[in-house]
Design an enzyme around this catalytic site. Structure first.
Site, PDB file in Angstrom:
ATOM      1  N   LYS A   2       0.707  -1.005  -0.165  1.00 42.71           N
ATOM      2  CA  LYS A   2      -0.096   0.081   0.064  1.00 42.71           C
ATOM      3  C   LYS A   2       0.763   1.329   0.034  1.00 42.71           C
ATOM      4  CE  LYS A   2      -4.286  -1.199   2.359  1.00 42.71           C
ATOM      5  NZ  LYS A   2      -4.929  -1.203   3.531  1.00 42.71           N
TER       6      LYS A   2
ATOM      7  N   GLU B   5       1.764  -1.780  17.010  1.00 46.12           N
ATOM      8  CA  GLU B   5       1.587  -2.692  15.966  1.00 46.12           C
ATOM      9  C   GLU B   5       2.053  -4.167  16.124  1.00 46.12           C
ATOM     10  OE1 GLU B   5      -0.612  -1.426  13.463  1.00 46.12           O
ATOM     11  OE2 GLU B   5      -0.207   0.773  13.742  1.00 46.12           O
TER      12      GLU B   5
ATOM     13  N   LYS C 160       1.768 -10.654   8.412  1.00 43.78           N
ATOM     14  CA  LYS C 160       1.349  -9.696   7.733  1.00 43.78           C
ATOM     15  C   LYS C 160       1.233 -10.362   6.328  1.00 43.78           C
ATOM     16  CE  LYS C 160       0.869  -4.908   5.822  1.00 43.78           C
ATOM     17  NZ  LYS C 160       0.698  -3.497   6.227  1.00 43.78           N
TER      18      LYS C 160
ATOM     19  N   ARG D 253      -7.827  -8.911   4.985  1.00 42.13           N
ATOM     20  CA  ARG D 253      -6.648  -8.015   5.113  1.00 42.13           C
ATOM     21  C   ARG D 253      -7.305  -7.015   6.454  1.00 42.13           C
ATOM     22  NH1 ARG D 253      -2.061  -5.392   1.115  1.00 42.13           N
ATOM     23  NH2 ARG D 253      -1.272  -3.774   2.617  1.00 42.13           N
TER      24      ARG D 253
ATOM     25  N   ASN E 123      -6.598  -3.982  10.753  1.00 40.53           N
ATOM     26  CA  ASN E 123      -7.062  -2.827  11.199  1.00 40.53           C
ATOM     27  C   ASN E 123      -7.663  -2.759  12.660  1.00 40.53           C
ATOM     28  OD1 ASN E 123      -6.523  -1.447   8.727  1.00 40.53           O
ATOM     29  ND2 ASN E 123      -8.506  -2.024   7.811  1.00 40.53           N
TER      30      ASN E 123
ATOM     31  N   HIS F  49      -8.003   0.073  15.084  1.00 41.37           N
ATOM     32  CA  HIS F  49      -7.882   1.360  14.114  1.00 41.37           C
ATOM     33  C   HIS F  49      -8.987   2.180  13.718  1.00 41.37           C
ATOM     34  CE1 HIS F  49      -3.758  -0.269  13.467  1.00 41.37           C
ATOM     35  NE2 HIS F  49      -3.375   0.717  12.568  1.00 41.37           N
TER      36      HIS F  49
ATOM     37  N   HIS G 125      -8.024   5.694  14.458  1.00 40.75           N
ATOM     38  CA  HIS G 125      -7.909   6.763  13.622  1.00 40.75           C
ATOM     39  C   HIS G 125      -8.679   7.940  14.133  1.00 40.75           C
ATOM     40  CE1 HIS G 125      -6.687   4.182  10.120  1.00 40.75           C
ATOM     41  NE2 HIS G 125      -5.597   4.485  10.650  1.00 40.75           N
TER      42      HIS G 125
END
Ligand SMILES: NC(=O)c1ccc[n+]([C@@H]2O[C@H](COP(=O)([O-])OP(=O)(O)OC[C@H]3O[C@@H](n4cnc5c(N)ncnc54)[C@H](O)[C@@H]3O)[C@@H](O)[C@H]2O)c1
Ligand SMILES: [Zn+2]
Length: 381
Positions: free
Chosen positions: A152, A194, A235, A249, A253, A256, A260
């Site tokens: 990404k 993480e 990952k 995938r 998150n 997140h 976020h």
């Protein structure tokens, strides 16, 4: 603080994506092998190293030397450090510099830096001459376990983060764990959120191992390499099954959606780092799951205990007070979550858990339930 660099045998993790497959090479001192590896992968290629000013000061010379030692022609582009470099203006500068340095199809872009540089240089590589090969040399813990793997790439738009980008896989990732010795402790800790996330998503044994060994991970012994390798392996496996995030995938998150919103509420100010927001977000995801009866409250407490032990924030109200920001209201956070690209057709998609290591995608979470939960949580100290 800096430990002697020795290039022992690296741990190699394969990212299996058919013809786009690549290796992640993990180990102390592996930067010195970069030139030889690239000369083997792309004989005769030139390389342009993209980095930020801080990383360039610390690690550019060694990177250039590693490339030159293998006979690779090197140029470099340096941009200011920080998220603000993920902009159209800086992207333009990087693209123009690559073209001016005569980097052509068949040549290489080397992203030397944290997630900002990986995302920016990777995106520049995706668009210059309709696509150049690139290599990730991640220099933050977050980049070594997360952003350098999976392809990404993006810059930010005035409307939000990462809104302009591309999927573009690197041809190699070299994660030299010695580069992390110069990373500020707070940045390392934020990246560790993480690492813990991988245990929480799908590997309870890894989380238990982290509870016992996190000090060695921070200190930089072989435990650091192991933690990075386990993270990258998970990952890589998830990305290998769902490269473009149409399903599984999204598990990455975990924490997140809440995280976020908290990051945005703090104005992406650097007062609350991404990993710190994710630490808060993961605790909330566990507590929300416990509230729904999915797991025992003791599991949520165990997650909070570990994150707090390493020095990560776990409580929203006291964290915002400590950085002199007003605690965001539940309505403000709901608004920010609604703007997040993880919302589909008005429903909130959350990654919830049935226990440590037992995450799953919950696509239709009722907004009123989340709001009620947040009202309760934000009132706690
Ligand atoms: N592409 C993805 O899959 C993905 C995943 C997660 C995050 N991201 C992106 O990653 C970015 C955050 O990455 P980050 O946390 O690495 O931030 P960063 O790249 O801004 O690095 C953090 C700070 O550390 C400094 N630094 C980097 N390496 C250093 C070193 N070895 N020694 C001393 N200082 C060093 C940098 O100059 C910077 O000031 C965000 O933009 C986020 O959107 C992308
Ligand atoms: Zn993250």
């Amino acid at each position: 603080m800096t430990k002697p660099v020795r290039a022992g045998d690296p741990i190699v993790v394969d990212v299996a994506l058919g013809e786009r497959s690549y290796d992640i090479v993990i180990g102390r001192g592996q930067l010195t092998s970069l030139g030889q590896r690239l000369a083997t992968l792309r004989p005769g290629a030139k390389a342009a190293v993209v980095s930020d000013e801080t990383v360039a000061r610390l690690h550019l010379r060694a990177t250039e030397a590693a490339l030159a030692a293998a006979g690779i022609g090197v140029s470099s582009v340096t941009v200011p450090p920080g998220e603000s470099s993920k902009s159209f203006a800086v992207l333009e500068k990087v693209c123009e510099s690559l073209i001016a340095a005569r980097i052509e199809r068949g040549d290489l872009v080397v992203a030397l830096g944290g997630g900002v540089i990986g995302d920016l240089a990777g995106f520049a590589a995706a668009v210059v001459r309709r696509g150049l090969d690139y290599v990730q040399v991640p220099t933050t813990l977050l980049a070594q376990v997360d952003s350098s793997v999976g392809g990404k790439t993006a810059i930010d738009s005035g409307h939000g983060k990462n809104l302009v980008g591309a999927f573009h896989q690197p041809i190699l990732v070299v994660a030299d764990t010695a580069l992390l010795d110069t990373l500020p402790a707070r940045e390392f800790r934020a990246g560790y959120a993480e690492v813990a996330k991988y245990g929480l998503i799908a590997d309870a044994a890894f989380f238990t191992w982290l509870e016992a060994n996190w000090r060695d991970v921070f200190a930089g012994s072989a435990a650091r390499e192991h933690a990075i390798a386990v993270s990258c392996r998970m990952k890589a496996a998830i990305v290998g099954r769902d490269e473009r995030e149409t399903g599984e995938r999204a598990l990455l998150n975990l924490g997140h959606t809440f995280g976020h919103a908290l990051e945005a509420a703090a104005g992406f100010s650097g007062r609350l780092l991404h990993g710190e927001a994710i630490s808060l977000g993961m605790v909330l995801a566990f507590e929300f799951s416990a509230r729904r009866g999915l797991l025992a409250a003791t599991d949520a407490a165990r997650v909070e205990r570990h994150l707090a032990a390493v020095g990560l924030p776990t409580r929203v109200a006291s964290t915002f007070a400590a950085i002199s920001l007003g605690v965001p209201t539940a309505d403000r956070l709901m608004e920010l979550m609604a703007q997040d690209k993880k919302v589909k057709r008005g429903k909130l998609t959350f990654i919830l858990v049935r226990g440590i290591g037992g995450s799953f995608i919950a696509p239709d979470v009722d907004a009123a339930e989340v709001r009620a939960f947040l009202v309760e949580k934000l009132a706690e100290q």
